[in-house]
Design a protein around this motif. Structure first.
Motif, PDB file in Angstrom:
ATOM      1  N   GLY A   1     -38.654   4.086 -43.210  1.00 26.89           N
ATOM      2  CA  GLY A   1     -38.110   5.584 -42.658  1.00 26.89           C
ATOM      3  C   GLY A   1     -36.695   5.139 -42.268  1.00 26.89           C
ATOM      4  N   GLN A   2     -36.271   4.055 -41.776  1.00 27.50           N
ATOM      5  CA  GLN A   2     -34.810   4.159 -41.464  1.00 27.50           C
ATOM      6  C   GLN A   2     -34.114   4.047 -42.574  1.00 27.50           C
ATOM      7  OE1 GLN A   2     -33.850   2.703 -37.773  1.00 27.50           O
ATOM      8  NE2 GLN A   2     -35.192   4.463 -37.654  1.00 27.50           N
ATOM      9  N   ASN A   3     -34.356   3.429 -43.910  1.00 30.40           N
ATOM     10  CA  ASN A   3     -33.732   3.587 -44.956  1.00 30.40           C
ATOM     11  C   ASN A   3     -33.557   4.926 -45.500  1.00 30.40           C
ATOM     12  OD1 ASN A   3     -32.607   1.072 -45.701  1.00 30.40           O
ATOM     13  ND2 ASN A   3     -34.254   0.286 -45.989  1.00 30.40           N
ATOM     14  N   ILE A   4     -34.433   5.766 -45.199  1.00 23.51           N
ATOM     15  CA  ILE A   4     -34.730   7.298 -45.511  1.00 23.51           C
ATOM     16  C   ILE A   4     -33.468   7.973 -45.248  1.00 23.51           C
ATOM     17  CG2 ILE A   4     -35.856   9.468 -45.405  1.00 23.51           C
ATOM     18  CD1 ILE A   4     -38.600   7.811 -46.307  1.00 23.51           C
ATOM     19  N   TRP A   5     -33.344   7.795 -43.611  1.00 21.23           N
ATOM     20  CA  TRP A   5     -32.154   8.132 -42.693  1.00 21.23           C
ATOM     21  C   TRP A   5     -30.751   7.756 -43.410  1.00 21.23           C
ATOM     22  CZ3 TRP A   5     -34.436  11.588 -40.378  1.00 21.23           C
ATOM     23  CH2 TRP A   5     -35.338  11.706 -39.482  1.00 21.23           C
ATOM     24  N   LEU A   6     -30.756   6.567 -43.851  1.00 21.52           N
ATOM     25  CA  LEU A   6     -29.543   6.096 -44.228  1.00 21.52           C
ATOM     26  C   LEU A   6     -29.286   6.738 -45.605  1.00 21.52           C
ATOM     27  CD1 LEU A   6     -29.426   2.265 -44.489  1.00 21.52           C
ATOM     28  CD2 LEU A   6     -27.567   3.775 -43.494  1.00 21.52           C
ATOM     29  N   LYS A   7     -30.187   7.011 -46.555  1.00 17.94           N
ATOM     30  CA  LYS A   7     -29.996   8.009 -47.748  1.00 17.94           C
ATOM     31  C   LYS A   7     -29.216   9.497 -47.367  1.00 17.94           C
ATOM     32  CE  LYS A   7     -32.903   7.676 -51.148  1.00 17.94           C
ATOM     33  NZ  LYS A   7     -34.243   7.703 -51.447  1.00 17.94           N
ATOM     34  N   GLY A   8     -29.700   9.899 -46.223  1.00 17.20           N
ATOM     35  CA  GLY A   8     -29.194  11.113 -45.724  1.00 17.20           C
ATOM     36  C   GLY A   8     -27.738  11.069 -45.103  1.00 17.20           C
ATOM     37  N   TYR A   9     -27.168  10.125 -45.134  1.00 14.09           N
ATOM     38  CA  TYR A   9     -25.834   9.648 -44.493  1.00 14.09           C
ATOM     39  C   TYR A   9     -25.932   9.402 -42.882  1.00 14.09           C
ATOM     40  CZ  TYR A   9     -23.814  11.168 -48.690  1.00 14.09           C
ATOM     41  OH  TYR A   9     -23.490  11.164 -50.038  1.00 14.09           O
ATOM     42  N   SER A  10     -27.242   9.438 -42.213  1.00 11.30           N
ATOM     43  CA  SER A  10     -27.185   9.228 -40.807  1.00 11.30           C
ATOM     44  C   SER A  10     -27.296   7.610 -40.419  1.00 11.30           C
ATOM     45  CB  SER A  10     -28.451   9.992 -40.300  1.00 11.30           C
ATOM     46  OG  SER A  10     -29.543   9.656 -40.683  1.00 11.30           O
ATOM     47  N   ARG A  11     -27.048   7.236 -39.285  1.00 12.26           N
ATOM     48  CA  ARG A  11     -27.114   5.846 -38.882  1.00 12.26           C
ATOM     49  C   ARG A  11     -28.359   5.725 -38.421  1.00 12.26           C
ATOM     50  NH1 ARG A  11     -22.343   8.158 -39.316  1.00 12.26           N
ATOM     51  NH2 ARG A  11     -20.472   7.027 -40.223  1.00 12.26           N
ATOM     52  N   PRO A  12     -29.262   4.804 -38.771  1.00 17.79           N
ATOM     53  CA  PRO A  12     -30.493   4.616 -38.135  1.00 17.79           C
ATOM     54  C   PRO A  12     -30.285   3.562 -37.059  1.00 17.79           C
ATOM     55  CG  PRO A  12     -30.557   3.184 -40.156  1.00 17.79           C
ATOM     56  CD  PRO A  12     -29.148   4.367 -40.117  1.00 17.79           C
ATOM     57  N   ALA A  13     -31.108   3.827 -35.801  1.00 20.77           N
ATOM     58  CA  ALA A  13     -31.047   2.975 -34.759  1.00 20.77           C
ATOM     59  C   ALA A  13     -31.298   1.400 -35.249  1.00 20.77           C
ATOM     60  CB  ALA A  13     -31.968   3.401 -33.607  1.00 20.77           C
ATOM     61  N   LEU A  14     -31.920   1.271 -36.184  1.00 27.89           N
ATOM     62  CA  LEU A  14     -32.164  -0.194 -36.508  1.00 27.89           C
ATOM     63  C   LEU A  14     -31.518  -0.973 -37.609  1.00 27.89           C
ATOM     64  CD1 LEU A  14     -36.371   0.114 -36.005  1.00 27.89           C
ATOM     65  CD2 LEU A  14     -34.667  -1.276 -34.595  1.00 27.89           C
ATOM     66  N   LEU A  15     -30.365  -0.207 -37.787  1.00 28.07           N
ATOM     67  CA  LEU A  15     -29.460  -0.674 -39.036  1.00 28.07           C
ATOM     68  C   LEU A  15     -28.997  -2.001 -38.688  1.00 28.07           C
ATOM     69  CD1 LEU A  15     -28.134   0.142 -41.386  1.00 28.07           C
ATOM     70  CD2 LEU A  15     -26.153   0.998 -39.841  1.00 28.07           C
ATOM     71  N   ASP A  16     -28.705  -2.530 -37.824  1.00 24.06           N
ATOM     72  CA  ASP A  16     -28.346  -3.914 -37.593  1.00 24.06           C
ATOM     73  C   ASP A  16     -29.434  -4.932 -37.827  1.00 24.06           C
ATOM     74  OD1 ASP A  16     -25.771  -3.308 -36.756  1.00 24.06           O
ATOM     75  OD2 ASP A  16     -26.042  -3.327 -34.769  1.00 24.06           O
ATOM     76  N   LYS A  17     -30.640  -4.649 -37.430  1.00 23.69           N
ATOM     77  CA  LYS A  17     -32.069  -5.282 -37.936  1.00 23.69           C
ATOM     78  C   LYS A  17     -32.238  -5.353 -39.593  1.00 23.69           C
ATOM     79  CE  LYS A  17     -36.909  -5.760 -36.998  1.00 23.69           C
ATOM     80  NZ  LYS A  17     -37.116  -5.432 -38.395  1.00 23.69           N
ATOM     81  N   LEU A  18     -32.088  -4.063 -39.944  1.00 20.81           N
ATOM     82  CA  LEU A  18     -32.075  -3.842 -41.342  1.00 20.81           C
ATOM     83  C   LEU A  18     -31.261  -4.955 -42.229  1.00 20.81           C
ATOM     84  CD1 LEU A  18     -32.571  -0.036 -42.019  1.00 20.81           C
ATOM     85  CD2 LEU A  18     -34.315  -1.678 -41.922  1.00 20.81           C
ATOM     86  N   GLU A  19     -30.035  -4.824 -41.878  1.00 30.03           N
ATOM     87  CA  GLU A  19     -29.035  -5.721 -42.455  1.00 30.03           C
ATOM     88  C   GLU A  19     -29.396  -7.177 -41.955  1.00 30.03           C
ATOM     89  OE1 GLU A  19     -25.117  -2.874 -42.310  1.00 30.03           O
ATOM     90  OE2 GLU A  19     -25.478  -4.221 -40.640  1.00 30.03           O
ATOM     91  N   LYS A  20     -29.789  -7.692 -41.156  1.00 31.01           N
ATOM     92  CA  LYS A  20     -30.020  -8.867 -40.576  1.00 31.01           C
ATOM     93  C   LYS A  20     -31.225  -9.539 -41.237  1.00 31.01           C
ATOM     94  CE  LYS A  20     -31.110 -12.120 -36.884  1.00 31.01           C
ATOM     95  NZ  LYS A  20     -31.432 -11.968 -35.282  1.00 31.01           N
ATOM     96  N   ASP A  21     -32.282  -8.589 -41.540  1.00 29.82           N
ATOM     97  CA  ASP A  21     -33.387  -8.733 -42.396  1.00 29.82           C
ATOM     98  C   ASP A  21     -33.212  -8.862 -43.877  1.00 29.82           C
ATOM     99  OD1 ASP A  21     -34.656  -9.282 -39.794  1.00 29.82           O
ATOM    100  OD2 ASP A  21     -35.784  -7.438 -40.025  1.00 29.82           O
ATOM    101  N   GLY A  22     -32.024  -8.122 -44.487  1.00 22.77           N
ATOM    102  CA  GLY A  22     -31.954  -8.133 -45.771  1.00 22.77           C
ATOM    103  C   GLY A  22     -32.916  -6.996 -46.456  1.00 22.77           C
ATOM    104  N   THR A  23     -33.218  -5.923 -45.505  1.00 17.68           N
ATOM    105  CA  THR A  23     -33.989  -4.953 -45.945  1.00 17.68           C
ATOM    106  C   THR A  23     -33.232  -3.692 -46.346  1.00 17.68           C
ATOM    107  OG1 THR A  23     -35.031  -4.504 -43.724  1.00 17.68           O
ATOM    108  CG2 THR A  23     -36.441  -5.900 -45.230  1.00 17.68           C
ATOM    109  N   VAL A  24     -32.196  -3.723 -45.839  1.00 17.00           N
ATOM    110  CA  VAL A  24     -31.319  -2.402 -45.650  1.00 17.00           C
ATOM    111  C   VAL A  24     -31.045  -1.904 -47.194  1.00 17.00           C
ATOM    112  CG1 VAL A  24     -28.834  -3.469 -45.878  1.00 17.00           C
ATOM    113  CG2 VAL A  24     -29.212  -1.368 -44.808  1.00 17.00           C
ATOM    114  N   ASP A  25     -30.987  -0.692 -47.411  1.00 15.94           N
ATOM    115  CA  ASP A  25     -30.726  -0.004 -48.758  1.00 15.94           C
ATOM    116  C   ASP A  25     -29.158  -0.226 -48.841  1.00 15.94           C
ATOM    117  OD1 ASP A  25     -29.734   1.739 -50.697  1.00 15.94           O
ATOM    118  OD2 ASP A  25     -31.601   3.009 -50.554  1.00 15.94           O
ATOM    119  N   LYS A  26     -28.792  -0.974 -49.587  1.00 11.01           N
ATOM    120  CA  LYS A  26     -27.182  -1.411 -49.457  1.00 11.01           C
ATOM    121  C   LYS A  26     -26.405  -0.273 -50.250  1.00 11.01           C
ATOM    122  CE  LYS A  26     -27.882  -6.284 -49.872  1.00 11.01           C
ATOM    123  NZ  LYS A  26     -27.687  -7.607 -50.447  1.00 11.01           N
TER     124      LYS A  26
END
Length: 385
Positions: free
Chosen positions: A323-348
């Motif tokens: 869900g958080q990566n779906i927000w990213l695809k819509g140009y918004s900044r998800p609240a858990l973005l830092d966690k996604l980046e730390k865990d390596g699960t972010v949509d780069k």
């Protein structure tokens, strides 16, 4: 400079209906008919998935309910179209999205007026001031998603009533073909060349995005987060100069040329740009340096949700990595973005498309938002009426 993650602290189709006769619908509703005491059920009392025996049990309970009622979630708002479609596909639960073009205030009103009704709103997506209202009206029930600990302390309520979910910056979108030079600051919006061209996405007395535009205008004109009078004065001057257009700016009004300049969230303006480009519209987006303001929207479960398990599963989904990566695809900044980046699960790929912003924008506290909302409700009509 790396894109700033805002701290702190929606809209076409009508609600889906059952393919049965009106009489049968009144008798049974769609899917599993919600009981009058859904809030007192095991799902209605669950403060986490663990209270139901884990995610598998929550999923099973939500699938049995078969539906989710939401309100004012525009398909082109922060990628909500994909969010809803992905949820329906993953769980086989029908999402009834009523009044996709509605405002935060309308969503709040619907939640407050439909207690005990099968069509009551299950989960709420609201700006902070409106979510605070929902909490004050005792419309929210505490629920902590699986990723709760990963949400920063300043971005969630300690009691679990609601938390930040996605956010962005106030920006200025502009049709480069309709405007000779696109404005980059609030001050520039007052120029005579922008007569009958500047609009907001809604009315600030009932829309979080428009209220945030008043905050940004206030900061750009010597005001503060604690007093938005300077923002009201700015829009009054904008109206007096004939630049302000009292029409709600949408993708449709932009395409028709009715609102060639729109003060709105950057993720909405950027999303509009993607959709307008194939239609020959060069939609440019700037975050004004003289009025940098950011805000997160929040998610919460309605205490009177007729589908309490589905409401909780919805929150689990929008706070999940998917869900958080779906927000990213819509140009918004998800609240858990830092966690996604730390865990390596972010949509780069999606993360790389976020606009870079110089400096740190300001964000109002819940108390400041509530005070600003009250002042704007009292003064907006005098400013632009």
């Amino acid at each position: 400079m790396k894109a700033y993650r805002p701290r702190g602290s929606r809209r076409a189709a009508t609600i889906a209906v059952c393919a049965v006769s009106a009489l049968a619908a009144l008798a049974t509703g769609c899917g599993a008919a919600p009981t009058a005491d859904a809030q007192n059920s095991k799902a209605g009392k669950a403060g986490s998935a663990a209270d139901l025996g884990g995610m598998d049990k929550l999923v099973a309970a939500a699938k049995k309910e078969g539906e989710l009622n939401v309100y004012a979630l525009a398909p082109d708002w922060a990628n909500y179209g994909e969010m809803i479609e992905a949820f329906e596909k993953k769980y086989g639960i029908q999402v009834n999205n009523e009044n996709p073009g509605g405002s935060s205030q309308q969503a709040l009103n619907a939640a407050a007026k439909r207690k005990g009704q099968p069509r009551a709103v299950d989960a709420l997506d609201l700006g902070t001031a409106y979510m605070q209202d929902a909490k004050a009206k005792q419309l929210l029930t505490p629920y902590k998603v699986a990723g709760w600990d990963g949400i920063a302390g300043g971005q969630k309520q300690a009691d679990g009533s609601f938390a930040d979910n996605y956010g962005g910056y106030i920006s200025i979108g502009c049709d480069a073909a309709a405007v000779k030079t696109c404005p980059e600051t609030f001050k520039e919006l007052l120029k005579p060349e922008y007569k009958n061209k500047v609009a907001l996405n809604g009315n600030p007395t009932e829309s979080s995005s428009a209220l945030s535009a008043v905050f940004a205008a206030s900061l750009a004109n010597g005001g503060s987060l604690g007093d938005v009078q300077a923002g009201l004065d700015f829009f009054k001057e904008l109206k007096q100069k004939g630049n302000y257009v009292p029409a709600e700016s949408t993708l449709a009004t932009i395409q028709k040329g009715e609102t060639p300049i729109s003060i709105d969230w950057d993720y909405l303006n950027l999303g509009y740009g993607d959709k307008l480009k194939p239609k020959g519209v060069d939609w440019q987006v700037n975050v004004p340096e003289d009025g940098q303001y950011s805000l997160y929207y929040n998610q919460g479960v309605n205490k009177y949700a007729p589908h309490p398990a589905a409401a909780r599963l919805w929150l689990e989904f929008v706070y999940s990595d998917e869900g958080q990566n779906i927000w990213l695809k819509g140009y918004s900044r998800p609240a858990l973005l830092d966690k996604l980046e730390k865990d390596g699960t972010v949509d780069k790929v999606a993360s790389a498309k976020l606009p870079e912003v110089t400096g740190t924008p300001k964000s109002a506290s819940p108390e400041q938002e509530a005070a600003a909302k009250e002042k704007v409700v009292q003064g907006w009509g005098k400013a632009v009426g």
